[in-house]
Scaffold this motif. Sequence first.
Motif, PDB file in Angstrom:
ATOM      1  N   LEU A 338       7.273   4.246  11.459  1.00  0.00           N
ATOM      2  CA  LEU A 338       7.065   3.601  12.623  1.00  0.00           C
ATOM      3  C   LEU A 338       6.135   4.098  13.462  1.00  0.00           C
ATOM      4  CD1 LEU A 338       8.445   1.699  14.993  1.00  0.00           C
ATOM      5  CD2 LEU A 338       9.736   3.535  15.878  1.00  0.00           C
ATOM      6  N   ASP A 339       5.107   3.279  13.838  1.00  0.00           N
ATOM      7  CA  ASP A 339       3.760   3.657  14.701  1.00  0.00           C
ATOM      8  C   ASP A 339       4.323   2.964  15.985  1.00  0.00           C
ATOM      9  OD1 ASP A 339       2.693   4.589  12.212  1.00  0.00           O
ATOM     10  OD2 ASP A 339       1.855   2.814  11.864  1.00  0.00           O
ATOM     11  N   TRP A 340       3.886   3.985  17.065  1.00  0.00           N
ATOM     12  CA  TRP A 340       4.139   3.385  18.635  1.00  0.00           C
ATOM     13  C   TRP A 340       2.774   3.924  19.160  1.00  0.00           C
ATOM     14  CZ3 TRP A 340       7.528   6.286  22.515  1.00  0.00           C
ATOM     15  CH2 TRP A 340       7.582   5.627  23.778  1.00  0.00           C
ATOM     16  N   THR A 341       2.366   2.959  20.005  1.00  0.00           N
ATOM     17  CA  THR A 341       1.188   3.330  20.717  1.00  0.00           C
ATOM     18  C   THR A 341       1.426   2.838  22.119  1.00  0.00           C
ATOM     19  OG1 THR A 341       0.110   1.044  20.140  1.00  0.00           O
ATOM     20  CG2 THR A 341      -0.455   2.992  18.654  1.00  0.00           C
ATOM     21  N   PRO A 342       2.080   3.724  22.802  1.00  0.00           N
ATOM     22  CA  PRO A 342       2.386   3.048  24.315  1.00  0.00           C
ATOM     23  C   PRO A 342       1.137   3.142  25.078  1.00  0.00           C
ATOM     24  CG  PRO A 342       3.349   5.318  23.730  1.00  0.00           C
ATOM     25  CD  PRO A 342       2.721   4.878  22.526  1.00  0.00           C
ATOM     26  N   ALA A 343       1.205   2.933  26.461  1.00  0.00           N
ATOM     27  CA  ALA A 343       0.076   3.006  27.355  1.00  0.00           C
ATOM     28  C   ALA A 343      -0.117   4.522  27.572  1.00  0.00           C
ATOM     29  CB  ALA A 343       0.643   2.394  28.635  1.00  0.00           C
ATOM     30  N   GLY A 344      -1.355   4.832  28.080  1.00  0.00           N
ATOM     31  CA  GLY A 344      -1.646   6.212  28.167  1.00  0.00           C
ATOM     32  C   GLY A 344      -2.495   6.801  27.333  1.00  0.00           C
ATOM     33  N   GLY A 345      -2.941   6.324  26.121  1.00  0.00           N
ATOM     34  CA  GLY A 345      -3.680   6.716  25.029  1.00  0.00           C
ATOM     35  C   GLY A 345      -2.832   7.575  23.922  1.00  0.00           C
ATOM     36  N   TRP A 346      -1.497   7.385  24.058  1.00  0.00           N
ATOM     37  CA  TRP A 346      -0.742   8.118  23.069  1.00  0.00           C
ATOM     38  C   TRP A 346      -0.545   7.319  21.814  1.00  0.00           C
ATOM     39  CZ3 TRP A 346       1.911  12.736  23.842  1.00  0.00           C
ATOM     40  CH2 TRP A 346       1.866  13.191  25.173  1.00  0.00           C
ATOM     41  N   HIS A 372      14.089  14.589  -0.151  1.00  0.00           N
ATOM     42  CA  HIS A 372      13.566  13.517   0.792  1.00  0.00           C
ATOM     43  C   HIS A 372      12.795  14.365   2.092  1.00  0.00           C
ATOM     44  CE1 HIS A 372      17.677  14.062   3.064  1.00  0.00           C
ATOM     45  NE2 HIS A 372      17.531  15.037   2.165  1.00  0.00           N
ATOM     46  N   LEU A 373      12.040  13.866   2.853  1.00  0.00           N
ATOM     47  CA  LEU A 373      11.410  14.629   3.775  1.00  0.00           C
ATOM     48  C   LEU A 373      10.960  13.738   4.845  1.00  0.00           C
ATOM     49  CD1 LEU A 373       8.024  13.977   3.406  1.00  0.00           C
ATOM     50  CD2 LEU A 373       8.402  15.383   1.401  1.00  0.00           C
ATOM     51  N   ALA A 374      10.702  14.235   6.242  1.00  0.00           N
ATOM     52  CA  ALA A 374      10.227  13.538   7.208  1.00  0.00           C
ATOM     53  C   ALA A 374       8.854  13.846   7.693  1.00  0.00           C
ATOM     54  CB  ALA A 374      11.287  13.383   8.116  1.00  0.00           C
ATOM     55  N   SER A 375       8.251  13.284   8.577  1.00  0.00           N
ATOM     56  CA  SER A 375       6.961  13.467   9.504  1.00  0.00           C
ATOM     57  C   SER A 375       6.863  12.887  10.530  1.00  0.00           C
ATOM     58  CB  SER A 375       5.720  13.128   8.464  1.00  0.00           C
ATOM     59  OG  SER A 375       5.635  11.662   8.669  1.00  0.00           O
ATOM     60  N   LEU A 376       6.235  13.739  11.537  1.00  0.00           N
ATOM     61  CA  LEU A 376       6.113  13.399  12.818  1.00  0.00           C
ATOM     62  C   LEU A 376       4.715  13.540  13.228  1.00  0.00           C
ATOM     63  CD1 LEU A 376       7.284  12.081  15.519  1.00  0.00           C
ATOM     64  CD2 LEU A 376       8.066  14.427  16.096  1.00  0.00           C
ATOM     65  N   SER A 377       4.038  12.688  13.718  1.00  0.00           N
ATOM     66  CA  SER A 377       2.494  12.840  14.264  1.00  0.00           C
ATOM     67  C   SER A 377       2.511  12.281  15.820  1.00  0.00           C
ATOM     68  CB  SER A 377       1.594  11.976  13.401  1.00  0.00           C
ATOM     69  OG  SER A 377       0.232  12.144  14.044  1.00  0.00           O
ATOM     70  N   VAL A 378       2.048  13.321  16.543  1.00  0.00           N
ATOM     71  CA  VAL A 378       1.822  12.809  18.003  1.00  0.00           C
ATOM     72  C   VAL A 378       0.215  13.176  18.113  1.00  0.00           C
ATOM     73  CG1 VAL A 378       2.439  13.230  20.282  1.00  0.00           C
ATOM     74  CG2 VAL A 378       4.061  13.159  18.561  1.00  0.00           C
ATOM     75  N   GLU A 379      -0.361  12.190  18.891  1.00  0.00           N
ATOM     76  CA  GLU A 379      -2.045  12.376  19.302  1.00  0.00           C
ATOM     77  C   GLU A 379      -2.053  11.690  21.019  1.00  0.00           C
ATOM     78  OE1 GLU A 379      -5.815  10.229  17.974  1.00  0.00           O
ATOM     79  OE2 GLU A 379      -5.006  11.531  16.349  1.00  0.00           O
ATOM     80  N   LYS A 380      -2.752  12.733  21.564  1.00  0.00           N
ATOM     81  CA  LYS A 380      -3.067  12.103  22.953  1.00  0.00           C
ATOM     82  C   LYS A 380      -4.374  12.393  23.219  1.00  0.00           C
ATOM     83  CE  LYS A 380      -1.849  10.829  27.314  1.00  0.00           C
ATOM     84  NZ  LYS A 380      -3.396  10.853  27.781  1.00  0.00           N
ATOM     85  N   ALA A 381      -5.136  11.477  23.842  1.00  0.00           N
ATOM     86  CA  ALA A 381      -6.390  11.567  24.293  1.00  0.00           C
ATOM     87  C   ALA A 381      -6.748  11.865  25.670  1.00  0.00           C
ATOM     88  CB  ALA A 381      -7.382  10.541  24.006  1.00  0.00           C
ATOM     89  N   PHE A 382      -7.448  12.966  26.230  1.00  0.00           N
ATOM     90  CA  PHE A 382      -7.514  13.528  27.484  1.00  0.00           C
ATOM     91  C   PHE A 382      -9.217  13.312  28.096  1.00  0.00           C
ATOM     92  CE2 PHE A 382      -3.888  15.439  25.939  1.00  0.00           C
ATOM     93  CZ  PHE A 382      -3.015  15.285  26.706  1.00  0.00           C
ATOM     94  N   LEU A 383      -9.272  13.557  29.358  1.00  0.00           N
ATOM     95  CA  LEU A 383     -10.829  13.819  29.819  1.00  0.00           C
ATOM     96  C   LEU A 383     -11.693  12.466  29.346  1.00  0.00           C
ATOM     97  CD1 LEU A 383     -11.249  17.555  29.391  1.00  0.00           C
ATOM     98  CD2 LEU A 383     -10.405  16.241  31.614  1.00  0.00           C
ATOM     99  N   SER A 390      -3.762  16.827  19.127  1.00  0.00           N
ATOM    100  CA  SER A 390      -2.764  16.170  18.198  1.00  0.00           C
ATOM    101  C   SER A 390      -1.869  17.310  17.386  1.00  0.00           C
ATOM    102  CB  SER A 390      -3.603  15.548  17.032  1.00  0.00           C
ATOM    103  OG  SER A 390      -4.514  16.463  16.230  1.00  0.00           O
ATOM    104  N   ALA A 391      -0.583  16.664  17.035  1.00  0.00           N
ATOM    105  CA  ALA A 391       0.307  17.680  16.049  1.00  0.00           C
ATOM    106  C   ALA A 391       0.831  16.776  15.203  1.00  0.00           C
ATOM    107  CB  ALA A 391       1.379  18.158  17.069  1.00  0.00           C
ATOM    108  N   LEU A 392       0.871  17.348  13.823  1.00  0.00           N
ATOM    109  CA  LEU A 392       1.335  16.762  12.723  1.00  0.00           C
ATOM    110  C   LEU A 392       2.318  17.679  11.934  1.00  0.00           C
ATOM    111  CD1 LEU A 392       1.430  14.613  10.304  1.00  0.00           C
ATOM    112  CD2 LEU A 392      -0.415  15.764   9.508  1.00  0.00           C
TER     113      LEU A 392
END
Length: 451
Positions: A338-346, A372-383, A390-392
């Motif tokens: 599942l990919d999620w791109t909410p407002a705010g550059g996330w 079995h395994l799982a992954s979580l990736s979070v990325e946010k742009a600033f300035l 980012s964190a993976l």
Amino acid sequence: MKMRLPPRLLKTFAPVLCLLLAKASFGLDINYSGSVTAQVGLGLPQTSDNAGKILKGDIAIENILKAYHKNLTVSAQAIVIGDAAASQSSNGISTFATDNGFLALKLKEAYVDYNGGFWALRAGRQIAGWGKADGLQVADILCPQDESNALASTYKESRQGIDAIRLSYINDFMQADAYWIPIFTPSVLPFANANPLHKIVFPKEYGGFALTTPKSQGDLDAPSRAIYNSEAAARLSFYFSKFDLSFYGFYGWEDLPLQTYTATSEDTAIVTGKYERLLMFAVDTAVPMGDFVLRAEAAYFPERRIQTSADWQAARQSIGLPFSASKKRCQLRALAGLDWTPAGGWTITAQYMADIIIAGGSANLDRKRYEHLASLSVEKAFLNDLLTISALAFFDLNDFSSSVEIEAEYSVTDSFKAALIGNLYFEGREKGMYGIYKDLSCATLRGKVSF
């Protein structure tokens, strides 16, 4: 006395020489770009053996040449690496390295592409990513991987080129690709003694045995360069208004060798490796839903050869019974994302992958029946997008080991980027899939100039 280029250098830079000759002869429009990347990585305090040690230290010069003439495109991408940590290794096909590991030449791509409108032909070394997974391998087995670099490197960057001919049929809603791969290209393994992965992949001792392991790619039993050892692959993709759908087929060779442990005395053994045939059928889909994209992918491997455990091989030898490096099993891999791109550059991505042996059981194999395994990736742009954090994370759900990569990248100018990257590995109730890399926990400082 005439000066001659070494054969490996000549092979690596031959595409560049051909492009220059073509420009002079046919007036091709040639574009050149590239980058220089310097990075140094230090072992973190949580490591038992490598705290404060330099685990990564190299300078990579990437060169990309593209030439255009009507419907014809010629492309070449080569990387020259100077490695102060002496960790570079070779597979003898796409990557060449000095014996001491201080210098490497990587010819990633070098192909000629002709676009005939509804059809296209590409011949030469090329890279293609299969499947919808992000950083996990399900159906993406067409191109081998660079298995010698686990630090501050992305899954996409690790793909190696294959020498192939690709014929494509293209229209507005579908594309069909057929590949013929006459020469097998294996993954790059960490043969260099100074590579921090070397003692993990090629341990000197196991179960009381002193091991003699392969020293180079030439020590492994690879398929000979013959027409009957060719590989073949196909992809059929459909692009509908509501979703994408792709089908894959591959008949070729395993990118990694299966290992045989042969005892030579009561306390010594020799490790050898052999590449085996492989068959795969796969399917994937992606469904956009507003801010979300649902992804799914599955791959079936009929009678795949699965590695047997070193303990089982040793036990069979000790009582004089025959043994083998592998057993045939039917294997299924499946992934949901599942990919999620909410407002705010996330940008947020979550995935779950299951790997199961569906026939024959896992007794005496070097793996569990259900992994079995799982992954979580979070990325946010600033300035104003100058700073990206980012964190993976990957989680081994069998033994609860994990891997975390945290990166902060800042665009100093349009062409210069600086980044600080942390790679962390944690054990679970056992070392598990990621805990075996605990001593590679590392902080890396990287600078990249593009031109």
